[in-house]
Design an enzyme around this catalytic site. Structure first.
Site, PDB file in Angstrom:
ATOM      1  N   ARG A 116       0.789  -1.250   0.043  1.00 48.96           N
ATOM      2  CA  ARG A 116      -0.005   0.025  -0.105  1.00 48.96           C
ATOM      3  C   ARG A 116       0.855   1.226   0.057  1.00 48.96           C
ATOM      4  NH1 ARG A 116      -3.276  -0.049   4.524  1.00 48.96           N
ATOM      5  NH2 ARG A 116      -2.036   1.252   5.595  1.00 48.96           N
ATOM      6  N   TYR A 121      -8.924  20.784 -15.865  1.00 48.05           N
ATOM      7  CA  TYR A 121      -9.458  19.486 -16.113  1.00 48.05           C
ATOM      8  C   TYR A 121     -10.742  19.484 -15.104  1.00 48.05           C
ATOM      9  CZ  TYR A 121     -10.365  14.490 -15.666  1.00 48.05           C
ATOM     10  OH  TYR A 121     -10.978  13.172 -15.725  1.00 48.05           O
ATOM     11  N   ASP A 131      -0.088  20.501 -13.341  1.00 49.41           N
ATOM     12  CA  ASP A 131      -0.736  19.414 -13.972  1.00 49.41           C
ATOM     13  C   ASP A 131      -0.194  19.612 -15.374  1.00 49.41           C
ATOM     14  OD1 ASP A 131      -2.272  17.657 -15.554  1.00 49.41           O
ATOM     15  OD2 ASP A 131      -4.033  18.060 -14.611  1.00 49.41           O
ATOM     16  N   LYS A 172      -2.868   9.098 -19.756  1.00 47.89           N
ATOM     17  CA  LYS A 172      -2.897   9.834 -21.019  1.00 47.89           C
ATOM     18  C   LYS A 172      -1.679   9.530 -21.515  1.00 47.89           C
ATOM     19  CE  LYS A 172      -6.725  11.032 -19.049  1.00 47.89           C
ATOM     20  NZ  LYS A 172      -7.101  12.439 -18.486  1.00 47.89           N
TER      21      LYS A 172
HETATM   22  C1  LIG Z   1      -7.331  12.926 -17.432  1.00 46.09           C
HETATM   23  C2  LIG Z   1      -6.713  14.157 -16.755  1.00 46.09           C
HETATM   24  C3  LIG Z   1      -6.791  14.012 -15.202  1.00 46.09           C
HETATM   25  C4  LIG Z   1      -7.251  13.025 -14.394  1.00 46.09           C
HETATM   26  O1  LIG Z   1      -6.716  11.846 -14.418  1.00 46.09           O
HETATM   27  P1  LIG Z   1      -7.269  10.372 -14.235  1.00 46.09           P
HETATM   28  O2  LIG Z   1      -5.957   9.599 -14.496  1.00 46.09           O
HETATM   29  O3  LIG Z   1      -8.317  10.497 -15.202  1.00 46.09           O
HETATM   30  O4  LIG Z   1      -7.615  10.230 -12.726  1.00 46.09           O
HETATM   31  C5  LIG Z   1      -6.093  15.239 -14.942  1.00 46.09           C
HETATM   32  N1  LIG Z   1      -5.793  15.968 -15.692  1.00 46.09           N
HETATM   33  C6  LIG Z   1      -5.891  16.146 -16.908  1.00 46.09           C
HETATM   34  C7  LIG Z   1      -5.221  17.456 -17.671  1.00 46.09           C
HETATM   35  C8  LIG Z   1      -6.281  15.031 -17.518  1.00 46.09           C
HETATM   36  O5  LIG Z   1      -6.619  14.882 -18.812  1.00 46.09           O
END
Ligand SMILES: *Cc1c(COP(=O)(O)O)cnc(C)c1O
Length: 381
Positions: free
Chosen positions: A53, A105, A178, A203
């Protein structure tokens, strides 16, 4: 043999740091499904692992490769991008003031305005492309974190990471970015002054639409990073070993994938900008895009594989265009090898700032001409 510090990021990614499994000589790292690890006779853990974990050896290759690509000190892998992002906010104290973008997001914005606000964080959404607005939003002594997303979903607005890092540090706050859409191929936020980089590894980092994962990379090992690790270990938002293994495999092709996707996205953006049925194209690589000059400085060698278009005849027409596409798949998410299209406003609901005639396009690895031909037949003339 050169040391890793002499090698290009392309090489580090392709080899996933080039480590050989010491026990077997395997070129490709093994998967360790074990949830638990042996204690020494004196109850210590001299081999450094205790329970999955908090930690598992299968995480090392992907985490350390990311640390190298981002130029950071350490990385953590999470069960999703959301688990990674929310761990950063949960390392703050109730009452702390946070600056976040108006356009970001959607699911994270919803969590910040819902759960995080109820939990006591003071969330202030600001147009982070406007430095004057960002500067005015700081509350001395109270603002502890600035969150950026660049380019930001789904309008691909570009925010000035270096300038905002300076503002944040001047106010005693941290900056987290991000960087899911920019990827370390085009932008290294830590080198621009950010403290933490977050990815939805679901992604581009994994890149094949078959793993949900997230990551954080830090520029310094400090008390805040220790708190984030603690949040992860306690809540348990960790990645499965098999997913971590797939992620290291996906990372090996990050550079050629993302460069190809970005080149195709630029080509499509240029062609779509000239199409009579398209009223607007959002892509940081287009000279007319408001953040283009900043994107040229901040993004090295490309503008990413994401773009959005507005359809001249409105909401119903944009949904009809998506319905007629055959090669582009109608699905959420982004950054995979197959191209995806999505009518964002209907996903995000009535509080969304996204125009209701907008289609978001995630460019995959298909031939640009095939992708454009499908769009052209769906748009009609
Ligand atoms: C998809 C996404 C997220 C969230 O990620 P998950 O893996 O779906 O939890 C956050 N920021 C951006 C820019 C995203 O495209």
């Amino acid at each position: 043999m050169s040391s890793n510090s002499d090698l290009s990021p392309e090489t580090l990614a392709a080899h996933a740091l080039g480590r050989i499994d010491q026990a077997t000589g395997a070129i490709i790292p093994p998967i360790h499904p074990s949830t638990t690890f042996e204690r020494d006779a004196d109850l210590a853990y001299s081999r450094g692992r205790c329970y999955s974990r908090t930690d598992n050896p299968t995480y090392d290759t992907a985490a350390d490769t990311l640390t190298a690509l981002e130029g950071g000190k350490a990385s953590l892998l999470f069960a999703s991008g959301m688990a990674a992002a929310t761990a950063v906010f949960q390392a703050l104290e109730p009452g702390d003031h946070v600056i976040a973008p108006q356009v970001m997001y959607w699911a994270l914005r919803a969590w910040l305005l819902g759960f995080a606000s109820r939990w006591g964080l003071k969330i202030e959404l600001v147009d982070t492309t406007d430095l004057v607005a960002v500067k005015a939003a700081f509350q001395p002594g109270k603002t502890k974190l600035v969150w950026l997303e660049s380019p930001a979903n789904p309008l691909w607005q570009v925010s000035d990471i270096a300038a905002i890092a300076e503002l944040a540090h001047g106010a005693g706050a941290r900056l987290a970015v991000d960087s899911t859409v920019a990827t370390p191929v085009f932008t290294k936020p830590l080198s621009l002054g950010a403290d933490i980089v977050m990815h939805s590894a679901t992604k581009y980092l994994n890149g094949h639409s078959d793993v949900v994962a997230g990551s954080l990379t830090t520029g310094v090992i400090d008390e805040f990073w220790t708190r984030i690790k603690q949040v992860q270990g306690q809540i348990g938002g960790v990645l499965g070993p098999f997913e971590a293994w797939l992620l290291q495999r996906g990372l090996r092709t990050l550079f050629p994938r993302v460069r190809w996707q970005s080149a195709t996205a630029l080509d499509l953006a240029q062609r779509l900008a000239a199409h009579p049925k398209v009223s607007d194209v959002f892509y940081p690589g287009l000279p007319g895009f408001p953040g283009h000059e900043l994107a040229k400085r901040q993004m090295q060698g490309g503008f990413g594989g994401m773009l959005s278009i507005r359809i001249k005849d409105g909401r119903e027409a944009s949904i009809a265009v998506a319905a007629k596409l055959t090669l582009w798949k109608r699905a959420t998410s982004l950054g995979g090898v197959e191209s995806l299209v999505e009518h964002r406003a209907s996903i995000e609901g009535p509080t969304s700032p996204v125009p209701d005639d907008l289609l978001r396009l995630s460019v995959g690895l298909e031939a640009a001409d095939d992708l454009y031909a499908d769009l052209a037949q769906a748009l009609g003339v």
